[in-house]
Design a protein around this motif. Structure first.
Motif, PDB file in Angstrom:
ATOM      1  N   ASP A  47      90.098  70.674 101.093  1.00  0.00           N
ATOM      2  CA  ASP A  47      89.407  69.446 101.518  1.00  0.00           C
ATOM      3  C   ASP A  47      87.893  69.544 101.330  1.00  0.00           C
ATOM      4  OD1 ASP A  47      91.844  68.313 102.356  1.00  0.00           O
ATOM      5  OD2 ASP A  47      91.683  69.322 104.303  1.00  0.00           O
ATOM      6  N   ILE A  48      87.497  70.117 100.192  1.00  0.00           N
ATOM      7  CA  ILE A  48      86.087  70.319  99.906  1.00  0.00           C
ATOM      8  C   ILE A  48      85.401  68.975  99.632  1.00  0.00           C
ATOM      9  CG2 ILE A  48      84.440  71.314  98.279  1.00  0.00           C
ATOM     10  CD1 ILE A  48      85.737  73.381 100.059  1.00  0.00           C
ATOM     11  N   ARG A  49      84.208  68.805 100.182  1.00  0.00           N
ATOM     12  CA  ARG A  49      83.399  67.620  99.918  1.00  0.00           C
ATOM     13  C   ARG A  49      82.351  67.950  98.862  1.00  0.00           C
ATOM     14  NH1 ARG A  49      78.951  65.125 104.105  1.00  0.00           N
ATOM     15  NH2 ARG A  49      78.300  63.319 102.850  1.00  0.00           N
ATOM     16  N   ILE A  50      82.241  67.119  97.824  1.00  0.00           N
ATOM     17  CA  ILE A  50      81.288  67.333  96.744  1.00  0.00           C
ATOM     18  C   ILE A  50      79.964  66.655  97.105  1.00  0.00           C
ATOM     19  CG2 ILE A  50      80.830  67.062  94.286  1.00  0.00           C
ATOM     20  CD1 ILE A  50      83.261  68.790  94.916  1.00  0.00           C
ATOM     21  N   LEU A  51      78.895  67.430  97.186  1.00  0.00           N
ATOM     22  CA  LEU A  51      77.576  66.888  97.499  1.00  0.00           C
ATOM     23  C   LEU A  51      76.760  66.607  96.239  1.00  0.00           C
ATOM     24  CD1 LEU A  51      76.659  69.225 100.504  1.00  0.00           C
ATOM     25  CD2 LEU A  51      77.639  66.917 100.589  1.00  0.00           C
ATOM     26  N   ASP A  52      76.962  67.406  95.212  1.00  0.00           N
ATOM     27  CA  ASP A  52      76.263  67.193  93.939  1.00  0.00           C
ATOM     28  C   ASP A  52      77.030  67.944  92.866  1.00  0.00           C
ATOM     29  OD1 ASP A  52      74.420  66.197  92.204  1.00  0.00           O
ATOM     30  OD2 ASP A  52      72.838  67.628  92.689  1.00  0.00           O
ATOM     31  N   ILE A  53      76.934  67.448  91.630  1.00  0.00           N
ATOM     32  CA  ILE A  53      77.654  68.098  90.535  1.00  0.00           C
ATOM     33  C   ILE A  53      76.936  67.811  89.224  1.00  0.00           C
ATOM     34  CG2 ILE A  53      79.190  66.113  90.184  1.00  0.00           C
ATOM     35  CD1 ILE A  53      81.408  68.107  89.452  1.00  0.00           C
ATOM     36  N   GLY A  54      76.927  68.786  88.327  1.00  0.00           N
ATOM     37  CA  GLY A  54      76.301  68.615  87.026  1.00  0.00           C
ATOM     38  C   GLY A  54      76.902  69.577  86.018  1.00  0.00           C
ATOM     39  N   GLN A  55      76.922  69.153  84.744  1.00  0.00           N
ATOM     40  CA  GLN A  55      77.511  69.987  83.698  1.00  0.00           C
ATOM     41  C   GLN A  55      76.766  69.775  82.390  1.00  0.00           C
ATOM     42  OE1 GLN A  55      81.886  69.938  83.078  1.00  0.00           O
ATOM     43  NE2 GLN A  55      81.461  69.617  80.913  1.00  0.00           N
ATOM     44  N   ALA A  56      76.601  70.837  81.631  1.00  0.00           N
ATOM     45  CA  ALA A  56      76.001  70.751  80.298  1.00  0.00           C
ATOM     46  C   ALA A  56      76.733  71.713  79.381  1.00  0.00           C
ATOM     47  CB  ALA A  56      74.514  71.089  80.353  1.00  0.00           C
ATOM     48  N   VAL A  57      76.894  71.303  78.119  1.00  0.00           N
ATOM     49  CA  VAL A  57      77.516  72.166  77.115  1.00  0.00           C
ATOM     50  C   VAL A  57      76.584  72.229  75.906  1.00  0.00           C
ATOM     51  CG1 VAL A  57      79.476  72.542  75.593  1.00  0.00           C
ATOM     52  CG2 VAL A  57      79.850  71.581  77.876  1.00  0.00           C
ATOM     53  N   ILE A  58      76.103  73.427  75.584  1.00  0.00           N
ATOM     54  CA  ILE A  58      75.251  73.638  74.417  1.00  0.00           C
ATOM     55  C   ILE A  58      75.898  74.687  73.533  1.00  0.00           C
ATOM     56  CG2 ILE A  58      72.982  74.382  73.604  1.00  0.00           C
ATOM     57  CD1 ILE A  58      71.772  73.385  76.173  1.00  0.00           C
ATOM     58  N   HIS A  59      76.178  74.292  72.297  1.00  0.00           N
ATOM     59  CA  HIS A  59      76.822  75.179  71.325  1.00  0.00           C
ATOM     60  C   HIS A  59      78.079  75.826  71.937  1.00  0.00           C
ATOM     61  CE1 HIS A  59      77.048  77.223  67.561  1.00  0.00           C
ATOM     62  NE2 HIS A  59      77.010  78.421  68.102  1.00  0.00           N
ATOM     63  N   GLU A  60      78.917  74.984  72.536  1.00  0.00           N
ATOM     64  CA  GLU A  60      80.210  75.363  73.110  1.00  0.00           C
ATOM     65  C   GLU A  60      80.080  76.287  74.314  1.00  0.00           C
ATOM     66  OE1 GLU A  60      82.791  76.856  70.086  1.00  0.00           O
ATOM     67  OE2 GLU A  60      82.784  74.994  68.929  1.00  0.00           O
ATOM     68  N   HIS A  61      78.861  76.429  74.860  1.00  0.00           N
ATOM     69  CA  HIS A  61      78.677  77.252  76.053  1.00  0.00           C
ATOM     70  C   HIS A  61      78.447  76.341  77.247  1.00  0.00           C
ATOM     71  CE1 HIS A  61      76.891  80.026  78.965  1.00  0.00           C
ATOM     72  NE2 HIS A  61      77.510  80.987  78.301  1.00  0.00           N
ATOM     73  N   LEU A  62      79.279  76.491  78.252  1.00  0.00           N
ATOM     74  CA  LEU A  62      79.273  75.626  79.426  1.00  0.00           C
ATOM     75  C   LEU A  62      78.374  76.178  80.530  1.00  0.00           C
ATOM     76  CD1 LEU A  62      80.659  73.379  81.306  1.00  0.00           C
ATOM     77  CD2 LEU A  62      82.234  75.214  81.955  1.00  0.00           C
ATOM     78  N   THR A  63      77.593  75.288  81.133  1.00  0.00           N
ATOM     79  CA  THR A  63      76.884  75.587  82.369  1.00  0.00           C
ATOM     80  C   THR A  63      77.258  74.493  83.359  1.00  0.00           C
ATOM     81  OG1 THR A  63      75.026  76.580  81.172  1.00  0.00           O
ATOM     82  CG2 THR A  63      74.660  75.983  83.463  1.00  0.00           C
ATOM     83  N   TRP A  64      77.867  74.890  84.465  1.00  0.00           N
ATOM     84  CA  TRP A  64      78.468  73.927  85.392  1.00  0.00           C
ATOM     85  C   TRP A  64      78.028  74.278  86.805  1.00  0.00           C
ATOM     86  CZ3 TRP A  64      82.275  73.648  89.305  1.00  0.00           C
ATOM     87  CH2 TRP A  64      82.974  72.449  89.435  1.00  0.00           C
ATOM     88  N   GLY A  65      77.446  73.309  87.505  1.00  0.00           N
ATOM     89  CA  GLY A  65      76.992  73.550  88.864  1.00  0.00           C
ATOM     90  C   GLY A  65      77.555  72.521  89.815  1.00  0.00           C
TER      91      GLY A  65
END
Length: 227
Positions: free
Chosen positions: A29-47
């Motif tokens: 039952d996790i509540r999401i407060l903020d979320i963001g994602q970026a993919v550069i040259h097939e490398h994912l950074t997800w927060g």
């Protein structure tokens, strides 16, 4: 008492990663407060910033996430965030928002360095940087490419006229176009852009081209050059 945790994931991008992570969180039952994602040259950074309910064990959800991300060959880190830190962060998000758009044949580190230095000097913090143009081919001539990136910034500049003058000056110095505008509903709803065509959008004078078709190209070109 509930806990706030910042979760960062990085690794080679794969289909279904977001689904995998949020499915585990949903069990708690996790509540999401903020979320963001970026993919550069097939490398994912997800927060993702989450709130774990007081009746759930944060160690359990973190253990499940860590185990699954290891199976998917992703690096994951966790950082606890205090309620006071979160409140200050939310308060800061209430500041005015602006968009800085950088348009050039090719984006260089020097350009980004100058633009980001100006925003910082005028009390603006960069929230996001987004590429609006396509990815250029390495072997393609710069004269044939176009590049555009957008900075989403937040803050209260002491003097907007001074800020615009700084952008204008550095734009002229570097030979790039820099647009600065308030990030409002009005900006988002725009559907028409009006600007000069000749020697701006195209590297020619339309009247000269028409004159060539009419057989008087040299005479008209002389007039437009004089003008």
């Amino acid at each position: 008492m509930s806990e706030i945790i910042l979760i960062n994931v990085s690794g080679i991008d794969k289909p279904g990663l977001t689904s995998e992570m949020t499915a585990i969180m949903a069990q708690y039952d996790i509540r999401i407060l903020d979320i963001g994602q970026a993919v550069i040259h097939e490398h994912l950074t997800w927060g993702i910033l989450v709130e774990v309910p007081g009746d759930k064990e944060s160690s359990s959800v973190l253990k499940d996430l860590l185990f699954r991300m290891h199976e998917l060959e992703q690096d994951v880190s966790f950082k606890p965030v205090s309620k006071e830190e979160y409140a200050l962060w939310v308060e800061g998000k209430g500041k005015a928002r602006y968009i800085v758009t950088l348009l050039s044949r090719s984006i260089s580190a020097e350009q980004i360095s100058h633009v980001s230095a100006i925003t910082a000097r005028h009390g603006l913090n960069i929230d996001n940087i987004t590429r609006l143009s396509g990815r250029p081919a390495v072997e393609q001539s710069i004269e044939q490419t176009k590049a555009c990136i957008e900075f989403s910034v937040r803050g209260t500049p002491p003097n907007l006229d001074d800020l615009r003058q700084d952008f204008l000056a550095i734009g002229n110095e570097l030979g790039v176009d820099i647009a600065f505008q308030e990030d409002s509903i009005f900006r988002r709803n725009r559907r028409l852009v009006v600007f000069d065509m000749d020697s701006t959008l195209i590297q020619a004078e339309v009247i000269d081209e028409l004159a060539i078709e009419a057989g008087v190209g040299d005479q008209v070109a002389e007039i437009t050059e004089f003008a």
